[in-house]
Scaffold this active site. Sequence first.
Site, PDB file in Angstrom:
ATOM      1  N   ARG A 128       0.823  -1.059   0.029  1.00 46.55           N
ATOM      2  CA  ARG A 128       0.006   0.190  -0.119  1.00 46.55           C
ATOM      3  C   ARG A 128       0.742   1.328   0.023  1.00 46.55           C
ATOM      4  NH1 ARG A 128      -4.368   0.353   4.276  1.00 46.55           N
ATOM      5  NH2 ARG A 128      -5.178   2.069   2.978  1.00 46.55           N
ATOM      6  N   CYS A 152      -1.050   6.810   8.932  1.00 47.06           N
ATOM      7  CA  CYS A 152      -1.352   5.501   8.269  1.00 47.06           C
ATOM      8  C   CYS A 152      -2.498   5.841   7.138  1.00 47.06           C
ATOM      9  CB  CYS A 152      -1.753   4.719   9.278  1.00 47.06           C
ATOM     10  SG  CYS A 152      -3.107   5.223  10.300  1.00 47.06           S
TER      11      CYS A 152
END
Length: 284
Positions: A182, A241
């Site tokens: 990611r 995040c």
Amino acid sequence: MSIAQLITAQQLVARQKQPGLVILDCRFALEDPDYGRCSYAEGHIEGARFADLERDFSSPVTKGVTGRHPLPHPADLIQRLKAWGVDQESDIVLYDDGPGAFAARGWWLLAWLGKRDGVYLLDGGLKAWHTTGLPLSLDAPEHKEGNFTGKPDTSLLLSAEKLQARLGQPQMTLIDARAEPRFRGEVEPIDPVAGHIPGAQCAAFSENLGKDGCFLPADQLKHRFAEKLGDRSPTDLVAYCGSGVTACHNLFALCLAGYPLGKLYAGSWSEWITDPKREIATGA
């Protein structure tokens, strides 16, 4: 003493009847928002109250403006903590299924409101509880309303605008708690844009844990984050995040390693990408 503290399953059993102890079950699943509440109803550590990531530890999403899990309004969170029986002097234990990401969000929120003593994560979470062979309860906990008061510490936060202004400054360490694929932008199962904030380093939160699902020893965590910091001051570290949840796991692990509590970009990637003018990066 570090504000990041762990408690084992056996230590919790020994303290379970302690007056003033508050246990919070923080189980959640991004793919099934009702998972935590349903799991709690099917069995929880005796005396635990249920704390929901989206209903209790976040405020409503404003589409196109906020990330996926905006911080809760302080007054709402304080009222919820009081309803759970939290007093100023309460010891609090938070747990989830095991990795600790949702429990760490609760730990950070308490630190944000000024509660920095007597707050523990159950090391290994409910998985460790099961491994030890300890039972669950179906009983609803009995408690009286607490008297907790708190005030948010704005110094623990960095806004998107302030982060953008600091991009490229050599003294800042920016760490991203998402997994490598990611971070590199190779996959993006949740958000509409892939990649990472320019200048960030990947520090996947899952690597704070050993094979047993418990946190690594402090010296190993120290080594892990020392590589990210280099010769920069830990006081200039910023964590993010996908939506401000697993970043708290890294901030907890940093404190376990002996570093000071860093700053959180709470909106994180899911907020960053709401403004197309903000730069994104891909690759390592």
